[in-house]
Design a protein around this motif. Structure first.
Motif, PDB file in Angstrom:
ATOM      1  N   GLU A   1     -40.256 -32.287 -36.582  1.00 30.88           N
ATOM      2  CA  GLU A   1     -40.452 -33.499 -36.672  1.00 30.88           C
ATOM      3  C   GLU A   1     -39.400 -34.698 -36.591  1.00 30.88           C
ATOM      4  O   GLU A   1     -39.660 -35.946 -36.854  1.00 30.88           O
ATOM      5  N   SER A   2     -38.189 -34.211 -36.475  1.00 31.22           N
ATOM      6  CA  SER A   2     -37.148 -35.007 -36.591  1.00 31.22           C
ATOM      7  C   SER A   2     -36.846 -35.671 -35.252  1.00 31.22           C
ATOM      8  O   SER A   2     -37.125 -35.171 -34.114  1.00 31.22           O
ATOM      9  N   VAL A   3     -35.713 -36.786 -35.306  1.00 30.07           N
ATOM     10  CA  VAL A   3     -35.415 -37.068 -34.118  1.00 30.07           C
ATOM     11  C   VAL A   3     -33.876 -37.090 -34.013  1.00 30.07           C
ATOM     12  O   VAL A   3     -33.301 -36.896 -34.973  1.00 30.07           O
TER      13      VAL A   3
ATOM     14  N   ASP B   1     -31.264 -37.545 -37.244  1.00 29.77           N
ATOM     15  CA  ASP B   1     -31.568 -37.421 -38.605  1.00 29.77           C
ATOM     16  C   ASP B   1     -30.843 -36.427 -39.096  1.00 29.77           C
ATOM     17  O   ASP B   1     -30.581 -36.601 -40.532  1.00 29.77           O
TER      18      ASP B   1
ATOM     19  N   ASN C   1     -39.710 -36.319 -30.553  1.00 26.00           N
ATOM     20  CA  ASN C   1     -40.428 -37.256 -31.492  1.00 26.00           C
ATOM     21  C   ASN C   1     -40.389 -38.744 -31.585  1.00 26.00           C
ATOM     22  O   ASN C   1     -39.221 -39.276 -31.166  1.00 26.00           O
TER      23      ASN C   1
ATOM     24  N   LYS D   1     -41.078 -41.949 -33.853  1.00 23.24           N
ATOM     25  CA  LYS D   1     -41.608 -42.248 -35.181  1.00 23.24           C
ATOM     26  C   LYS D   1     -42.086 -43.562 -35.271  1.00 23.24           C
ATOM     27  O   LYS D   1     -42.321 -44.371 -34.308  1.00 23.24           O
ATOM     28  N   GLY D   2     -42.628 -44.081 -36.412  1.00 29.82           N
ATOM     29  CA  GLY D   2     -43.146 -45.443 -36.588  1.00 29.82           C
ATOM     30  C   GLY D   2     -44.721 -45.609 -36.518  1.00 29.82           C
ATOM     31  O   GLY D   2     -45.324 -44.560 -36.458  1.00 29.82           O
TER      32      GLY D   2
ATOM     33  N   GLY E   1     -46.511 -43.571 -33.897  1.00 31.18           N
ATOM     34  CA  GLY E   1     -45.763 -42.265 -33.722  1.00 31.18           C
ATOM     35  C   GLY E   1     -46.541 -41.135 -33.109  1.00 31.18           C
ATOM     36  O   GLY E   1     -47.537 -41.333 -32.670  1.00 31.18           O
TER      37      GLY E   1
ATOM     38  N   ARG F   1     -50.338 -36.448 -30.970  1.00 32.12           N
ATOM     39  CA  ARG F   1     -50.212 -36.870 -32.435  1.00 32.12           C
ATOM     40  C   ARG F   1     -50.668 -36.102 -33.491  1.00 32.12           C
ATOM     41  O   ARG F   1     -51.886 -35.345 -33.346  1.00 32.12           O
TER      42      ARG F   1
END
Length: 318
Positions: free
Chosen positions: A105-107, A110, A268, A270-271, A274, A289
């Motif tokens: 789930e990282s970007v 990270d 991915n 985020k926010g 997301g 999602r």
């Protein structure tokens, strides 16, 4: 060229040796040298690198389009292997595999750059062990960004492997100023080479230009195949490098990228709105999602949407 000529490991019914058969980077006792600077290396605990038995040979005729988002990196590598095998069966010659290595789930960003590249290196070894049969390992050439990476790979993830390890660029005296010595790709490639895998060519802006040269001089109009593994090509797609300052790099979006099949992809977002853009060849591009530990599909289409379109249009309206 038929799939059997590429000699994919999926044709083997026997078990592939598990990752412990080669050295795993240990965060407590290993310091990696990258680009002339020493940095302590630790590998993300999210990397679950367990090679299982492969029984793909008898089910290559069934194509799974509704591939679920992977639960761990072992499942991810297996999905990527199947996707690449199907792409080769479909006579795809230039392929991209892209996913985050600091966690599913990282970007990008990270994780520390050296750690992310180390994670990619181990996952590439896992992928190659599943994808390439031993008899063809010496016909597979893996290009790392530069010579120090090759040395590090031989002493860690690729210790004892028979794959040919090579490099794209050669550091120069002016390396700290962004200059490197050009390596002529025709001098690196050998006649017996059948498959090229390029590992994370994004540290230096010249690396993807060398990849284009490799494709033009050694792959195009041949039976060879080329896979770009975690090249962060979205930097080029999204204009991260201004075309005015990097015209050759920006031109790749019109010259090289249209010839490329993205066979496996995770990005991915985020926010508040997301989600994730996911694709496993030959299936469609999906915008997912995560809801209560399950991924639901909000949107899907055949062509790759831009990251801007996903972030500003698709996810907010879902």
């Amino acid at each position: 060229m038929s799939l059997s000529d590429i000699t994919i490991a999926s044709k083997l019914p026997s078990a592939i040796p598990s990752l412990p058969s080669h050295k795993v980077v240990n965060s407590k006792n290993l310091v990696q040298k990258r680009y002339g600077k020493s940095a302590a290396i630790r590998v993300s605990q999210n990397l679950k690198l367990v090679c299982n038995s492969v029984t793909w040979g008898n089910d290559s005729g069934s194509v799974e389009l509704d591939v679920p988002f992977p639960s761990d990196y072992s499942e991810l590598i297996e999905q990527a292997r199947k996707a690449a095998a199907l792409a080769l069966e479909g006579d795809k010659q230039l392929m991209e595999i892209e996913f985050p290595t600091a966690g599913l789930e990282s970007v990008p960003g990270d994780g520390e750059g050296g750690i992310e590249m180390t994670g990619s290196m181990q996952l590439i070894r896992d992928f190659c062990d599943r994808f390439i049969i031993p008899e063809k390992s010496t016909r597979t050439r893996i290009f790392f960004p530069e010579a120090n990476e090759v040395k590090f790979a031989r002493n860690s993830a690729f210790e004892g492997a028979s794959f040919k390890l090579d490099y794209l660029t050669k550091p120069s005296f002016f390396e700290d100023f962004g200059f490197s010595e050009k390596v002529k790709m025709t001098d690196r490639v050998k006649p017996e080479d059948e498959l090229f895998l390029v590992a994370y060519p994004y540290f230096n802006v010249n690396e993807m230009l060398v990849v284009e040269e490799l494709y033009k001089d050694a792959v195009m109009n041949t039976n060879r195949k080329l896979i770009i593994f975690n090249g962060e090509l979205d930097r080029i797609r999204t204009g991260y490098y201004p075309p005015f300052f990097y015209p050759k790099l920006a031109a790749l979006s019109k010259t090289l990228f249209p010839k490329m099949e993205t066979v496996y992809y995770i990005h991915n977002f985020k926010g508040r709105n997301g989600g994730v853009l996911f694709r496993c060849y030959p299936g469609p591009w999906k915008v997912l999602r995560k809801v209560r530990n399950k991924y639901i599909c909000l949107h899907q289409q055949e062509a790759m949407p831009s990251l801007k379109e996903v972030a500003l249009d698709i996810l907010p309206s879902a």
